[in-house]
Design an enzyme around this catalytic site. Structure first.
Site, PDB file in Angstrom:
ATOM      1  N   ARG A  51       0.682  -1.044  -0.049  1.00 55.81           N
ATOM      2  CA  ARG A  51       0.192  -0.042   0.004  1.00 55.81           C
ATOM      3  C   ARG A  51       0.795   1.196  -0.068  1.00 55.81           C
ATOM      4  O   ARG A  51       0.644   2.416  -0.007  1.00 55.81           O
ATOM      5  CB  ARG A  51      -1.050   0.114   1.407  1.00 55.81           C
ATOM      6  CG  ARG A  51      -2.255  -0.925   1.046  1.00 55.81           C
ATOM      7  CD  ARG A  51      -3.297  -0.461   1.735  1.00 55.81           C
ATOM      8  NE  ARG A  51      -3.159  -0.196   3.055  1.00 55.81           N
ATOM      9  CZ  ARG A  51      -3.993  -0.043   4.121  1.00 55.81           C
ATOM     10  NH1 ARG A  51      -5.185   0.329   3.916  1.00 55.81           N
ATOM     11  NH2 ARG A  51      -3.728  -0.063   5.414  1.00 55.81           N
ATOM     12  N   ASP A  52       2.202   1.141   0.211  1.00 51.45           N
ATOM     13  CA  ASP A  52       2.913   2.495   0.006  1.00 51.45           C
ATOM     14  C   ASP A  52       4.392   2.306  -0.799  1.00 51.45           C
ATOM     15  O   ASP A  52       5.206   2.871  -0.146  1.00 51.45           O
ATOM     16  CB  ASP A  52       3.268   2.709   1.405  1.00 51.45           C
ATOM     17  CG  ASP A  52       3.648   4.468   1.669  1.00 51.45           C
ATOM     18  OD1 ASP A  52       3.218   5.080   0.531  1.00 51.45           O
ATOM     19  OD2 ASP A  52       4.258   4.624   2.584  1.00 51.45           O
ATOM     20  N   LEU A  53       4.206   1.580  -1.867  1.00 48.86           N
ATOM     21  CA  LEU A  53       5.371   1.326  -2.809  1.00 48.86           C
ATOM     22  C   LEU A  53       5.816   2.574  -3.166  1.00 48.86           C
ATOM     23  O   LEU A  53       4.765   3.512  -3.838  1.00 48.86           O
ATOM     24  CB  LEU A  53       4.965   0.330  -3.539  1.00 48.86           C
ATOM     25  CG  LEU A  53       4.765  -1.131  -3.283  1.00 48.86           C
ATOM     26  CD1 LEU A  53       4.362  -1.929  -4.373  1.00 48.86           C
ATOM     27  CD2 LEU A  53       6.171  -1.591  -2.714  1.00 48.86           C
ATOM     28  N   ASN A  57      10.880   3.764  -0.461  1.00 53.69           N
ATOM     29  CA  ASN A  57      10.611   2.754   0.542  1.00 53.69           C
ATOM     30  C   ASN A  57      11.291   1.401  -0.287  1.00 53.69           C
ATOM     31  O   ASN A  57      11.238   0.250   0.205  1.00 53.69           O
ATOM     32  CB  ASN A  57       9.018   2.408   0.681  1.00 53.69           C
ATOM     33  CG  ASN A  57       8.721   3.274   1.473  1.00 53.69           C
ATOM     34  OD1 ASN A  57       9.162   3.870   2.448  1.00 53.69           O
ATOM     35  ND2 ASN A  57       7.189   3.232   1.604  1.00 53.69           N
ATOM     36  N   SER A  96       0.969   7.219  -0.379  1.00 52.76           N
ATOM     37  CA  SER A  96       1.711   8.355  -0.796  1.00 52.76           C
ATOM     38  C   SER A  96       1.291   9.006  -1.955  1.00 52.76           C
ATOM     39  O   SER A  96       1.457   7.949  -2.960  1.00 52.76           O
ATOM     40  CB  SER A  96       3.297   8.101  -0.852  1.00 52.76           C
ATOM     41  OG  SER A  96       3.907   7.677   0.572  1.00 52.76           O
TER      42      SER A  96
END
Length: 318
Positions: A51-53, A57, A96
């Protein structure tokens, strides 16, 4: 919680430094990206959606190996998992923004699945190959939201001349607004990347001219406000006919005939003659009436045009 220490750079910095010293061949970036997809697929197989690739990260170590990190917003693939109850609520944005999928912006957590990560992987690949985001954020958050939800980004080959149509197809399939039109898993995505690297045919197919045409017509309808006016019809016709004819050149004479019909349909309304408040529905109705008169002896052509026109009536409640 303790994680292994990774002595490396964020992906975007690593790619920028690699581009400065490498050739214009995108294959190295694609091989690195394939390893990232493998890692994401490993998580998916074990029931975890990231969910936040984003590049920040993903760390690349000194040997050039990528590590997917920061699972702070990760979600279980099982809606019944008691460990995730209460972690997110409907209408709450998680992620993001520049790398977030349309369903993340909607805040509908029931729609989020492994294909949400596929979208983010598409944004990352776009950055790696083009050196920029599909939609730049300097226009403001509201505009970025609208672009992610409604607009089509430039094809990568329009930004970086060393890219080709197959790479365009892979990237744009990841970035499809509807999750059903994306790769259905990171495994499917990495399979096509490796097919391309091996010189083998990719499985993804680029969007047909008719799908693109319908999307373009729908965007004009949304921008004008549901039943709204299509302002400057000749300009709109130019955009749509270019997309239509681009596909027609590569397809059969039937496609060319349909493209010609749709072009005539959209250029038939003249704001100078008919006034500037020509309604979108009037253009559709005129086209439907012309179909009855001009294609009654060509049922296959008529059917294909109706398949293009039909879905545009639905949002109007007709």
């Amino acid at each position: 919680f303790v994680m292994e220490f990774i002595d490396g750079q964020p992906l975007d910095l690593y790619v920028a430094s690699a581009k400065a010293s490498a050739s214009t061949d995108p294959s190295n970036h694609l091989r690195l990206f394939a390893k990232i997809c493998d890692a994401v697929n490993y998580a998916h197989q074990r029931g975890v959606i990231h969910r936040d690739l984003k590049p920040g990260n993903i760390l690349v170590d000194s040997s050039g190996e990528p590590h997917v990190c920061d699972f702070g917003l990760a979600k279980s693939t099982s809606a019944d998992d008691p460990a995730i109850q209460g972690l997110s609520i409907t209408g709450q944005f998680m992620g993001s923004l520049p790398w977030a999928s349309p369903e993340q912006l909607e805040g509908s957590h029931t729609l989020i699945d492994v294909r949400t990560d596929v979208y983010s992987l598409g944004v990352i690949l776009y950055q790696m190959l083009c050196g920029r985001l599909p939609f730049e954020s300097n226009a403001g958050i509201r505009q970025l939201f609208d672009n992610i939800m409604l607009a089509e980004p430039p094809r990568p080959s329009a930004i970086a001349k060393n890219l080709n149509d197959e790479i365009d197809t892979i990237v744009m399939k990841c970035l499809a607004k509807e999750s059903l039109r994306r790769y259905q898993s990171a495994a499917e995505l990495v399979s096509d990347v490796r097919h391309y690297l091996a010189g083998e045919p990719i499985q993804a197919k680029r969007d047909s001219a008719w799908y693109t045409l319908r999307k373009t017509m729908h965007r004009y309808q949304v921008a004008a406000g549901a039943t709204a006016v299509v302002v400057a019809a000749p300009a709109i016709a130019l955009v749509i006919s270019v997309q239509s004819w681009r596909g027609a050149r590569q397809e059969s004479s039937q496609r060319a005939a349909i493209g010609s019909f749709l072009e005539r349909m959209l250029t038939s309304v003249d704001p100078g003659r008919d006034g500037h408040d020509v309604k979108y529905i009037d253009v559709l109705n005129k086209a439907a009436a012309e179909l009855d008169a001009t294609m009654k002896d060509q049922p296959i052509l008529e059917a294909q045009v109706r398949r293009t026109l039909g879905p545009t009536y639905s949002p109007l409640g007709m």
